[in-house]
Design a protein around this motif. Structure first.
Motif, PDB file in Angstrom:
ATOM      1  N   CYS A  16       1.556 -19.734  -8.174  1.00  0.00           N
ATOM      2  CA  CYS A  16       2.365 -19.239  -7.734  1.00  0.00           C
ATOM      3  C   CYS A  16       2.570 -17.664  -8.328  1.00  0.00           C
ATOM      4  O   CYS A  16       2.951 -16.827  -7.631  1.00  0.00           O
ATOM      5  CB  CYS A  16       3.566 -19.974  -7.371  1.00  0.00           C
ATOM      6  N   MET A  17       2.333 -17.698  -9.493  1.00  0.00           N
ATOM      7  CA  MET A  17       2.737 -16.374 -10.198  1.00  0.00           C
ATOM      8  C   MET A  17       1.356 -15.744 -10.567  1.00  0.00           C
ATOM      9  O   MET A  17       1.594 -14.490 -10.609  1.00  0.00           O
ATOM     10  CB  MET A  17       3.261 -16.835 -11.688  1.00  0.00           C
ATOM     11  N   ALA A  18       0.519 -16.060 -10.451  1.00  0.00           N
ATOM     12  CA  ALA A  18      -0.934 -15.293 -10.644  1.00  0.00           C
ATOM     13  C   ALA A  18      -0.686 -13.985  -9.897  1.00  0.00           C
ATOM     14  O   ALA A  18      -1.390 -12.682 -10.212  1.00  0.00           O
ATOM     15  CB  ALA A  18      -2.103 -16.137 -10.508  1.00  0.00           C
ATOM     16  N   PRO A  19      -0.722 -14.177  -8.611  1.00  0.00           N
ATOM     17  CA  PRO A  19      -0.819 -12.928  -7.453  1.00  0.00           C
ATOM     18  C   PRO A  19       0.183 -11.978  -8.159  1.00  0.00           C
ATOM     19  O   PRO A  19      -0.230 -10.705  -8.155  1.00  0.00           O
ATOM     20  CB  PRO A  19      -0.403 -13.338  -6.240  1.00  0.00           C
ATOM     21  N   ALA A  20       1.366 -12.188  -8.639  1.00  0.00           N
ATOM     22  CA  ALA A  20       2.259 -11.103  -9.101  1.00  0.00           C
ATOM     23  C   ALA A  20       1.654 -10.521 -10.366  1.00  0.00           C
ATOM     24  O   ALA A  20       1.925  -9.335 -10.551  1.00  0.00           O
ATOM     25  CB  ALA A  20       3.650 -11.875  -9.456  1.00  0.00           C
ATOM     26  N   ALA A  21       1.079 -11.218 -11.246  1.00  0.00           N
ATOM     27  CA  ALA A  21       0.504 -11.030 -12.179  1.00  0.00           C
ATOM     28  C   ALA A  21      -0.487  -9.807 -11.898  1.00  0.00           C
ATOM     29  O   ALA A  21      -0.547  -8.900 -12.798  1.00  0.00           O
ATOM     30  CB  ALA A  21       0.201 -12.094 -13.324  1.00  0.00           C
ATOM     31  N   CYS A  22      -1.421 -10.233 -11.166  1.00  0.00           N
ATOM     32  CA  CYS A  22      -2.482  -9.280 -10.881  1.00  0.00           C
ATOM     33  C   CYS A  22      -2.064  -7.990  -9.997  1.00  0.00           C
ATOM     34  O   CYS A  22      -2.458  -7.106 -10.415  1.00  0.00           O
ATOM     35  CB  CYS A  22      -3.330 -10.030  -9.693  1.00  0.00           C
ATOM     36  N   ASP A  23      -1.071  -8.184  -9.292  1.00  0.00           N
ATOM     37  CA  ASP A  23      -0.508  -6.828  -8.586  1.00  0.00           C
ATOM     38  C   ASP A  23       0.151  -6.043  -9.819  1.00  0.00           C
ATOM     39  O   ASP A  23       0.086  -4.663  -9.767  1.00  0.00           O
ATOM     40  CB  ASP A  23       0.547  -7.411  -7.774  1.00  0.00           C
ATOM     41  N   THR A  24       0.940  -6.529 -10.673  1.00  0.00           N
ATOM     42  CA  THR A  24       1.570  -5.562 -11.560  1.00  0.00           C
ATOM     43  C   THR A  24       0.728  -5.205 -12.694  1.00  0.00           C
ATOM     44  O   THR A  24       0.504  -3.860 -13.118  1.00  0.00           O
ATOM     45  CB  THR A  24       2.711  -6.377 -12.549  1.00  0.00           C
ATOM     46  N   ILE A  25      -0.490  -5.859 -13.052  1.00  0.00           N
ATOM     47  CA  ILE A  25      -1.519  -5.516 -14.056  1.00  0.00           C
ATOM     48  C   ILE A  25      -2.439  -4.253 -13.227  1.00  0.00           C
ATOM     49  O   ILE A  25      -2.606  -3.329 -14.082  1.00  0.00           O
ATOM     50  CB  ILE A  25      -2.447  -6.527 -14.440  1.00  0.00           C
ATOM     51  N   CYS A  26      -2.883  -4.469 -12.311  1.00  0.00           N
ATOM     52  CA  CYS A  26      -3.553  -3.453 -11.522  1.00  0.00           C
ATOM     53  C   CYS A  26      -2.809  -2.239 -11.198  1.00  0.00           C
ATOM     54  O   CYS A  26      -3.516  -1.303 -11.215  1.00  0.00           O
ATOM     55  CB  CYS A  26      -4.264  -4.337 -10.098  1.00  0.00           C
ATOM     56  N   GLY A  54      -3.547 -20.870 -13.504  1.00  0.00           N
ATOM     57  CA  GLY A  54      -3.084 -19.250 -13.264  1.00  0.00           C
ATOM     58  C   GLY A  54      -4.109 -18.270 -13.736  1.00  0.00           C
ATOM     59  O   GLY A  54      -4.448 -17.498 -12.966  1.00  0.00           O
ATOM     60  N   GLN A  55      -4.533 -18.618 -15.048  1.00  0.00           N
ATOM     61  CA  GLN A  55      -5.483 -17.508 -15.663  1.00  0.00           C
ATOM     62  C   GLN A  55      -6.925 -17.520 -14.709  1.00  0.00           C
ATOM     63  O   GLN A  55      -7.352 -16.370 -14.516  1.00  0.00           O
ATOM     64  CB  GLN A  55      -5.963 -17.954 -16.963  1.00  0.00           C
ATOM     65  N   THR A  56      -7.418 -18.635 -14.401  1.00  0.00           N
ATOM     66  CA  THR A  56      -8.655 -18.565 -13.406  1.00  0.00           C
ATOM     67  C   THR A  56      -8.303 -17.678 -12.064  1.00  0.00           C
ATOM     68  O   THR A  56      -9.075 -16.862 -11.669  1.00  0.00           O
ATOM     69  CB  THR A  56      -9.078 -20.057 -12.968  1.00  0.00           C
ATOM     70  N   ILE A  57      -7.223 -18.109 -11.510  1.00  0.00           N
ATOM     71  CA  ILE A  57      -6.846 -17.261 -10.255  1.00  0.00           C
ATOM     72  C   ILE A  57      -6.629 -15.773 -10.558  1.00  0.00           C
ATOM     73  O   ILE A  57      -7.015 -15.057  -9.765  1.00  0.00           O
ATOM     74  CB  ILE A  57      -5.629 -17.863  -9.778  1.00  0.00           C
ATOM     75  N   LEU A  58      -5.908 -15.369 -11.517  1.00  0.00           N
ATOM     76  CA  LEU A  58      -5.580 -14.087 -11.913  1.00  0.00           C
ATOM     77  C   LEU A  58      -7.108 -13.316 -12.136  1.00  0.00           C
ATOM     78  O   LEU A  58      -7.200 -12.049 -11.620  1.00  0.00           O
ATOM     79  CB  LEU A  58      -4.807 -13.829 -13.463  1.00  0.00           C
ATOM     80  N   LEU A  59      -7.849 -13.835 -12.948  1.00  0.00           N
ATOM     81  CA  LEU A  59      -8.953 -13.167 -13.177  1.00  0.00           C
ATOM     82  C   LEU A  59      -9.920 -12.991 -11.743  1.00  0.00           C
ATOM     83  O   LEU A  59     -10.636 -11.752 -11.593  1.00  0.00           O
ATOM     84  CB  LEU A  59     -10.011 -14.119 -14.106  1.00  0.00           C
ATOM     85  N   ASP A  60      -9.998 -13.811 -11.102  1.00  0.00           N
ATOM     86  CA  ASP A  60     -10.705 -13.883  -9.819  1.00  0.00           C
ATOM     87  C   ASP A  60      -9.805 -12.889  -8.723  1.00  0.00           C
ATOM     88  O   ASP A  60     -10.567 -11.836  -8.390  1.00  0.00           O
ATOM     89  CB  ASP A  60     -10.493 -15.132  -8.810  1.00  0.00           C
ATOM     90  N   LEU A  61      -8.624 -12.555  -8.730  1.00  0.00           N
ATOM     91  CA  LEU A  61      -7.772 -11.637  -7.908  1.00  0.00           C
ATOM     92  C   LEU A  61      -8.146 -10.302  -8.380  1.00  0.00           C
ATOM     93  O   LEU A  61      -8.096  -9.185  -7.681  1.00  0.00           O
ATOM     94  CB  LEU A  61      -6.422 -12.004  -7.686  1.00  0.00           C
ATOM     95  N   ALA A  62      -7.987  -9.881  -9.704  1.00  0.00           N
ATOM     96  CA  ALA A  62      -8.196  -8.956 -10.495  1.00  0.00           C
ATOM     97  C   ALA A  62      -9.612  -8.361 -10.238  1.00  0.00           C
ATOM     98  O   ALA A  62      -9.849  -7.051  -9.914  1.00  0.00           O
ATOM     99  CB  ALA A  62      -7.864  -8.867 -11.948  1.00  0.00           C
ATOM    100  N   LYS A  63     -10.666  -9.125 -10.241  1.00  0.00           N
ATOM    101  CA  LYS A  63     -12.210  -8.535  -9.934  1.00  0.00           C
ATOM    102  C   LYS A  63     -11.984  -8.137  -8.583  1.00  0.00           C
ATOM    103  O   LYS A  63     -12.906  -7.344  -8.409  1.00  0.00           O
ATOM    104  CB  LYS A  63     -12.974  -9.876 -10.258  1.00  0.00           C
ATOM    105  N   GLU A  64     -11.387  -8.990  -7.666  1.00  0.00           N
ATOM    106  CA  GLU A  64     -11.647  -8.362  -6.202  1.00  0.00           C
ATOM    107  C   GLU A  64     -11.075  -6.920  -6.336  1.00  0.00           C
ATOM    108  O   GLU A  64     -11.313  -6.332  -5.379  1.00  0.00           O
ATOM    109  CB  GLU A  64     -10.780  -9.279  -5.385  1.00  0.00           C
TER     110      GLU A  64
END
Length: 336
Positions: free
Chosen positions: A205-215, A240-250
């Motif tokens: 649930c939190m990984a998309p928000a983490a990706c959004d802020t980091i990027c 969540g780490q796995t999801i974050l890494l995938d979303l950030a790579k996109e």
């Protein structure tokens, strides 16, 4: 003056210093990989109190008092306090800090609260509204499980994606100067909702928000992950780490060599049966105070992007079938 950078970030022209920090944790956290680094390990889960909630309040009071006692000589007393917790109406905070007699700004960012507190404290110091400000937060396994999930006596089996709420409290005093670490920038996060409804898989649930802020942070400052020693999220856990890494790579960013997660650092998932890792407001706060900050102060790490993450759910919203949105706040901490 502060400088607005890009779409949503802040660059502090005179970066406030973190002049003292304190961490207090429970017995389980003390048995984890970071156990020797915490200021105090509370062996009694009730902290001498009658309820889980009172215990959490006691942890906040102890951590706040400890951080203020560790302030360098010559600084004026703390003027304002930014703090919050996971409980309804911030009762752990309000009852915990009452005796400190400090003006309180109560915050709710779920498990991202320490990021919000540090950011607002830095803005307050930088703006000249106070020379010393205290940022504080807490969580407790017993009080969180009682409020958000099910009674432990029910005996429900925890899924492997679940995280273990950290019992503890972390506190930080900020001032214009006097420390060996400084907050040089910040990226406040937006509420991001991918429609997930599994409250026992908060990492997802939190990984998309983490990706959004980091990027967004990297775009705003024109930086790459390589400009940081590490980019450290709050409590995504292994799922969540796995999801974050995938979303950030996109989005064009490879975080695989630079990402750490406080929830994965604080427990040993194999020996402590914490499944995906740790969570709770205290997870990122005590890990920052005990593990991350000392490395920055010793110049072992020159710059980190600290990104506490939060799942914005309540028992009301969840029981009414709402999704679990997330939020993440980014704070740049550098060696001073």
């Amino acid at each position: 003056m502060d400088t607005m950078v890009g779409k949503q970030s802040i660059q502090f022209q005179r970066a406030p210093h973190i002049v003292s920090a304190a961490s207090i944790v429970g017995k389980k956290e003390g048995e984890g990989p970071l156990g020797s680094q915490f200021d105090q390990i509370e062996q009694d889960p009730m902290a001498g109190q009658n309820t889980w909630e009172e215990a959490e309040s006691a942890l906040q009071k102890k951590a706040a008092s400890m951080a203020m006692e560790k302030m360098p000589a010559g600084l004026p007393p703390v003027r304002y306090l930014f703090s919050g917790d996971l409980l309804g109406q911030l009762i752990a905070t309000s009852f915990g800090v009452m005796d400190l007699k400090l003006p309180l700004f109560g915050l709710y960012g779920a498990c991202s609260t320490i990021g919000e507190a540090l950011m607002l404290a830095a803005m307050t110091v930088q703006g000249g509204y106070s020379e010393t400000v205290l940022a504080l937060t807490s969580s407790h396994f017993g009080s969180a499980e009682k409020q958000f999930r099910f009674p432990l006596e029910y005996g429900g089996q925890r899924p492997l994606a679940a995280t273990w709420t950290v019992t503890g409290s972390g506190a930080f005093v900020l001032a214009p100067q006097g420390g060996k670490a400084r907050i040089s920038g910040a990226t406040p996060g937006k509420v991001v909702d991918f429609g997930l409804k599994d409250s026992l898989n908060m990492g997802a649930c939190m990984a998309p928000a983490a990706c959004d802020t980091i990027c967004q942070h990297l775009e705003d400052f024109g930086r790459q992950p390589s400009d940081y020693d590490y980019i450290i999220t709050g409590d995504l856990g292994s799922v969540g780490q796995t999801i974050l890494l995938d979303l950030a790579k996109e989005r064009g960013y490879d975080l695989s060599e630079k990402h750490l997660d406080c929830g994965m650092l604080i427990f040993d998932s194999e020996t402590q049966d914490t499944h995906a890792g740790g969570s709770g407001c205290a997870c990122s706060a005590v890990t920052l105070a005990a593990h991350i900050l000392p490395k920055i102060e010793k110049n072992q790490w020159k710059r980190v992007l600290f990104v506490p993450t939060g799942a914005l759910l309540s028992t009301v919203s969840y029981n009414e079938g709402q999704s679990v949105p997330g939020i993440a706040h980014g704070v740049v901490i550098e060696h001073a």
